[in-house]
Design a protein around this motif. Structure first.
Motif, PDB file in Angstrom:
ATOM      1  N   ASN A 179      -2.744  14.832   5.603  1.00 44.82           N
ATOM      2  CA  ASN A 179      -4.166  14.612   5.397  1.00 44.82           C
ATOM      3  C   ASN A 179      -4.919  15.058   6.643  1.00 44.82           C
ATOM      4  O   ASN A 179      -4.479  14.798   7.765  1.00 44.82           O
ATOM      5  CB  ASN A 179      -4.418  13.118   5.147  1.00 44.82           C
TER       6      ASN A 179
ATOM      7  N   SER B 260      -5.785   9.838  -0.453  1.00 43.35           N
ATOM      8  CA  SER B 260      -5.266   9.478  -1.772  1.00 43.35           C
ATOM      9  C   SER B 260      -4.484  10.638  -2.382  1.00 43.35           C
ATOM     10  O   SER B 260      -3.421  10.443  -2.974  1.00 43.35           O
ATOM     11  CB  SER B 260      -6.406   9.102  -2.723  1.00 43.35           C
ATOM     12  N   ALA B 261      -5.005  11.855  -2.224  1.00 42.70           N
ATOM     13  CA  ALA B 261      -4.322  13.041  -2.746  1.00 42.70           C
ATOM     14  C   ALA B 261      -2.992  13.258  -2.030  1.00 42.70           C
ATOM     15  O   ALA B 261      -1.985  13.605  -2.655  1.00 42.70           O
ATOM     16  CB  ALA B 261      -5.208  14.268  -2.589  1.00 42.70           C
ATOM     17  N   THR B 262      -2.968  13.036  -0.717  1.00 46.42           N
ATOM     18  CA  THR B 262      -1.736  13.173   0.054  1.00 46.42           C
ATOM     19  C   THR B 262      -0.693  12.179  -0.443  1.00 46.42           C
ATOM     20  O   THR B 262       0.467  12.546  -0.671  1.00 46.42           O
ATOM     21  CB  THR B 262      -2.019  12.971   1.555  1.00 46.42           C
ATOM     22  N   ALA B 263      -1.104  10.935  -0.637  1.00 50.70           N
ATOM     23  CA  ALA B 263      -0.185   9.905  -1.134  1.00 50.70           C
ATOM     24  C   ALA B 263       0.320  10.271  -2.528  1.00 50.70           C
ATOM     25  O   ALA B 263       1.505  10.079  -2.837  1.00 50.70           O
ATOM     26  CB  ALA B 263      -0.874   8.542  -1.141  1.00 50.70           C
ATOM     27  N   TYR B 264      -0.561  10.787  -3.376  1.00 46.97           N
ATOM     28  CA  TYR B 264      -0.153  11.194  -4.721  1.00 46.97           C
ATOM     29  C   TYR B 264       0.921  12.274  -4.651  1.00 46.97           C
ATOM     30  O   TYR B 264       1.942  12.204  -5.348  1.00 46.97           O
ATOM     31  CB  TYR B 264      -1.363  11.690  -5.523  1.00 46.97           C
TER      32      TYR B 264
ATOM     33  N   LEU C 250      -9.982  16.189  -6.823  1.00 49.28           N
ATOM     34  CA  LEU C 250      -9.019  15.097  -6.895  1.00 49.28           C
ATOM     35  C   LEU C 250      -8.658  14.723  -8.327  1.00 49.28           C
ATOM     36  O   LEU C 250      -7.487  14.529  -8.644  1.00 49.28           O
ATOM     37  CB  LEU C 250      -9.554  13.875  -6.145  1.00 49.28           C
TER      38      LEU C 250
ATOM     39  N   PHE D  67       0.790  -1.226   0.000  1.00 54.55           N
ATOM     40  CA  PHE D  67       0.000   0.000   0.000  1.00 54.55           C
ATOM     41  C   PHE D  67       0.825   1.280   0.000  1.00 54.55           C
ATOM     42  O   PHE D  67       0.275   2.361  -0.060  1.00 54.55           O
ATOM     43  CB  PHE D  67      -0.927   0.023   1.223  1.00 54.55           C
TER      44      PHE D  67
ATOM     45  N   ASN E   4     -10.952  10.149   3.037  1.00 56.02           N
ATOM     46  CA  ASN E   4     -10.486   9.093   2.129  1.00 56.02           C
ATOM     47  C   ASN E   4      -9.868   9.654   0.850  1.00 56.02           C
ATOM     48  O   ASN E   4      -8.754   9.283   0.482  1.00 56.02           O
ATOM     49  CB  ASN E   4     -11.612   8.125   1.790  1.00 56.02           C
ATOM     50  N   ARG E   5     -10.593  10.517   0.162  1.00 54.76           N
ATOM     51  CA  ARG E   5     -10.047  11.101  -1.069  1.00 54.76           C
ATOM     52  C   ARG E   5      -8.813  11.944  -0.775  1.00 54.76           C
ATOM     53  O   ARG E   5      -7.844  11.928  -1.536  1.00 54.76           O
ATOM     54  CB  ARG E   5     -11.099  11.961  -1.783  1.00 54.76           C
ATOM     55  N   SER E   6      -8.849  12.682   0.319  1.00 56.75           N
ATOM     56  CA  SER E   6      -7.691  13.511   0.654  1.00 56.75           C
ATOM     57  C   SER E   6      -6.489  12.653   1.042  1.00 56.75           C
ATOM     58  O   SER E   6      -5.349  13.049   0.804  1.00 56.75           O
ATOM     59  CB  SER E   6      -8.036  14.525   1.736  1.00 56.75           C
TER      60      SER E   6
ATOM     61  N   VAL F  59       0.177   7.475   5.193  1.00 65.81           N
ATOM     62  CA  VAL F  59      -0.093   8.884   4.898  1.00 65.81           C
ATOM     63  C   VAL F  59      -0.105   9.653   6.224  1.00 65.81           C
ATOM     64  O   VAL F  59      -0.849   9.293   7.137  1.00 65.81           O
ATOM     65  CB  VAL F  59      -1.447   9.032   4.168  1.00 65.81           C
TER      66      VAL F  59
END
Length: 110
Positions: free
Chosen positions: A93, A78-82, A50, A6, A74-76, A10
């Motif tokens: 996040n 993913s954005a942090t990981a990106y 996003l 994974f 949740n979406r944030s 984050v």
């Protein structure tokens, strides 16, 4: 093993930690959709949905702390990981998203 599957964890902030960081000059990026943004948002947040983040990453300052928020976190996340994968090191996040922020009694624009 989980890190290989994974990626790295984050980094997250509680709503009160995020509020303190925002007061100190961190940038808040809201990754929700425009209709969600119009319904309610954290004062001072900047909207970058996003799905637009990859095209708009150049608008962000790599030297400034960035906090990402969505409705529930949740979406944030993913954005942090990106952004981490894109080389940003000062990204966090907002744990629990706008829901947790509002429950903590922090300001919301409606």
């Amino acid at each position: 093993m989980l890190t290989r599957l994974f990626g790295p964890r984050v980094p997250e902030l509680t709503p009160h930690e995020a509020h303190e960081r925002l007061q100190a000059g961190a940038l808040l990026i809201d990754v929700r959709e425009p209709d969600e943004w119009r319904a309610a948002r954290i004062p001072g947040a900047r909207l970058i949905p996003l799905d637009e983040l990859p095209q708009r990453v150049g608008e962000l300052d790599r030297n400034r702390e960035i906090i990402l928020v969505c409705r529930s976190g949740n979406r944030s996340a993913s954005a942090t990981a990106y952004l981490q994968r894109a080389g940003f090191t000062k990204v966090r996040n907002l744990a629990g998203g706008l829901i947790a922020w509002a429950r903590a009694g922090l300001p919301v624009v409606r």
